[in-house]
Design a protein around this motif. Structure first.
Motif, short mmCIF file in Angstrom:
data_model
loop_
_atom_site.label_atom_id
_atom_site.label_comp_id
_atom_site.label_asym_id
_atom_site.label_seq_id
_atom_site.Cartn_x
_atom_site.Cartn_y
_atom_site.Cartn_z
N ILE A 66 -10.86 23.75 5.53
CA ILE A 66 -9.95 24.86 5.91
C ILE A 66 -8.68 24.35 6.61
O ILE A 66 -7.88 25.13 7.08
CB ILE A 66 -10.67 25.91 6.81
CG1 ILE A 66 -11.05 25.34 8.17
CG2 ILE A 66 -11.90 26.46 6.08
CD1 ILE A 66 -11.62 26.39 9.13
N SER A 67 -8.49 23.02 6.63
CA SER A 67 -7.37 22.45 7.39
C SER A 67 -6.03 22.55 6.66
O SER A 67 -4.99 22.21 7.22
CB SER A 67 -7.66 20.98 7.73
OG SER A 67 -7.73 20.20 6.55
N GLY A 68 -6.02 23.02 5.41
CA GLY A 68 -4.78 23.16 4.66
C GLY A 68 -5.08 23.66 3.27
O GLY A 68 -6.25 23.86 2.93
N PRO A 69 -4.04 23.86 2.48
CA PRO A 69 -4.27 24.37 1.13
C PRO A 69 -5.05 23.39 0.25
O PRO A 69 -4.96 22.17 0.43
CB PRO A 69 -2.86 24.60 0.57
CG PRO A 69 -1.92 23.98 1.52
CD PRO A 69 -2.62 23.73 2.81
N VAL A 70 -5.80 23.95 -0.67
CA VAL A 70 -6.55 23.17 -1.65
C VAL A 70 -6.13 23.63 -3.05
O VAL A 70 -5.59 24.72 -3.20
CB VAL A 70 -8.09 23.36 -1.48
CG1 VAL A 70 -8.54 22.89 -0.12
CG2 VAL A 70 -8.51 24.80 -1.73
N VAL A 71 -6.37 22.79 -4.05
CA VAL A 71 -6.11 23.20 -5.43
C VAL A 71 -7.45 23.33 -6.15
O VAL A 71 -8.17 22.34 -6.31
CB VAL A 71 -5.19 22.22 -6.17
CG1 VAL A 71 -5.04 22.62 -7.64
CG2 VAL A 71 -3.81 22.20 -5.51
N ALA A 72 -7.78 24.56 -6.50
CA ALA A 72 -9.05 24.86 -7.18
C ALA A 72 -8.80 24.87 -8.69
O ALA A 72 -7.82 25.46 -9.15
CB ALA A 72 -9.56 26.22 -6.73
N MET A 73 -9.68 24.21 -9.43
CA MET A 73 -9.48 24.12 -10.88
C MET A 73 -10.80 24.28 -11.64
O MET A 73 -11.86 23.91 -11.15
CB MET A 73 -8.91 22.73 -11.24
CG MET A 73 -7.52 22.49 -10.71
SD MET A 73 -6.90 20.85 -11.12
CE MET A 73 -7.67 19.87 -9.85
N ILE A 74 -10.67 24.78 -12.85
CA ILE A 74 -11.78 24.76 -13.82
C ILE A 74 -11.37 23.79 -14.92
O ILE A 74 -10.27 23.91 -15.47
CB ILE A 74 -12.00 26.15 -14.45
CG1 ILE A 74 -12.31 27.20 -13.37
CG2 ILE A 74 -13.12 26.08 -15.49
CD1 ILE A 74 -12.31 28.63 -13.92
N TRP A 75 -12.25 22.82 -15.20
CA TRP A 75 -12.01 21.89 -16.31
C TRP A 75 -13.14 22.03 -17.32
O TRP A 75 -14.31 22.21 -16.94
CB TRP A 75 -11.94 20.44 -15.80
CG TRP A 75 -10.63 20.15 -15.13
CD1 TRP A 75 -10.35 20.29 -13.80
CD2 TRP A 75 -9.41 19.71 -15.75
NE1 TRP A 75 -9.03 19.95 -13.56
CE2 TRP A 75 -8.44 19.60 -14.73
CE3 TRP A 75 -9.05 19.41 -17.06
CZ2 TRP A 75 -7.12 19.19 -15.00
CZ3 TRP A 75 -7.75 19.00 -17.33
CH2 TRP A 75 -6.80 18.89 -16.30
N ALA A 76 -12.81 21.92 -18.59
CA ALA A 76 -13.78 22.10 -19.66
C ALA A 76 -13.80 20.88 -20.57
O ALA A 76 -12.78 20.19 -20.73
CB ALA A 76 -13.44 23.35 -20.47
N GLY A 77 -14.96 20.61 -21.16
CA GLY A 77 -15.09 19.52 -22.12
C GLY A 77 -16.53 19.06 -22.22
O GLY A 77 -17.39 19.48 -21.45
N LYS A 78 -16.77 18.17 -23.18
CA LYS A 78 -18.12 17.64 -23.39
C LYS A 78 -18.56 16.84 -22.17
O LYS A 78 -17.83 15.93 -21.74
CB LYS A 78 -18.09 16.75 -24.63
CG LYS A 78 -19.45 16.28 -25.08
CD LYS A 78 -19.33 15.46 -26.36
CE LYS A 78 -20.70 15.06 -26.86
NZ LYS A 78 -20.59 14.23 -28.07
#
Ligand code: UDP
Ligand code: MG
Length: 148
Positions: A66-78
Motif C-alpha cells: 500500500i506504499s504507492g501505486p501498483v500496476v495490475a495486469m492479466i497475462w495470457a498464454g500457454k
C-alpha cells in the motif's frame, strides 16, 4: 488460453521498471489482457495476501503493497502461470537466478518488484479480485507465429 495475475509492486513502479517488465512478458509471446495503475487500501491488500495472514512478515508486506501505486495486469498464454513464475524468479532475490526479473532488479525479499500468481486456481481468484469486470477479449494477429 491460461491466464495469470501479475502485479508490478510499488518499488517496481517507483523505479521505472513497468516498461521493462511488460516487455519481458510481451517478447516471450504472452498476451496482455488487462492493465491498470492503481493504489490499493489496507483491506484490499490483506485480502490479496489472505493466505499469508499468519506469517510474521504479513504486516510489513501489506505496508509495502500500500506504499504507492501498483500496476495490475492479466497475462495470457500457454503455461503462463508456471512460466510467468520462472520469468519472475525466486521469492528471495538473493536466490533468484540472473536473467529473471527479481534476479536482475531486486536485492531484498521485501522489495522484490513483482507479484505473480502461483497456481491456475489462485490466478483465477486474483484476477476476480483485481479485475471484477474481467479481461479484455482480443487476440493478436501474430498468434500463429508464436503458437503452433
Ligand atoms: N515476503 C517477505 N518475507 C518473506 C517471504 C515473503 O517479505 O520471508 C514477501 C515478498 O515480497 C513476497 C510476498 O511476501 O513476494 C509474498 O510471499 P510468497 O511466499 O507468496 O512469495 P511470491 O509468491 O511472491 O514469490
Ligand atoms: Mg505468492
Amino acid at each position: 488460453m491460461e491466464q495469470t495475475f501479475i502485479m508490478v509492486k510499488p518499488d517496481g513502479v517507483q523505479r521505472g521498471l513497468v516498461g521493462e517488465i511488460i516487455s519481458r512478458f510481451e517478447k516471450k509471446g504472452f498476451y496482455l489482457k488487462g492493465m491498470k495503475l492503481m493504489e490499493v487500501d489496507r483491506k484490499f491488500a490483506e485480502k490479496h495476501y489472505a493466505d499469508l495472514s499468519a506469517k510474521p512478515f504479513f504486516n510489513s508486506l501489506v505496508e509495502y503493497i500500500i506504499s504507492g501505486p501498483v500496476v495490475a495486469m492479466i497475462w495470457a498464454g500457454k503455461n503462463v502461470v508456471t512460466t510467468g513464475r520462472k520469468i519472475i524468479g525466486a521469492t528471495n532475490p538473493s536466490e533468484s537466478a540472473p536473467g529473471t526479473i527479481r534476479g536482475d532488479f531486486a536485492v531484498e525479499v521485501g522489495r522484490n518488484v513483482i507479484h505473480g500468481s502461483d497456481s491456475v486456481e489462485n490466478a483465477k481468484k486474483e484476477i476476480a479480485l483485481w479485475f471484477p469486470d474481467g479481461a479484455v477479449n482480443w487476440e493478436s494477429s501474430l498468434r500463429p507465429w508464436i503458437y503452433e
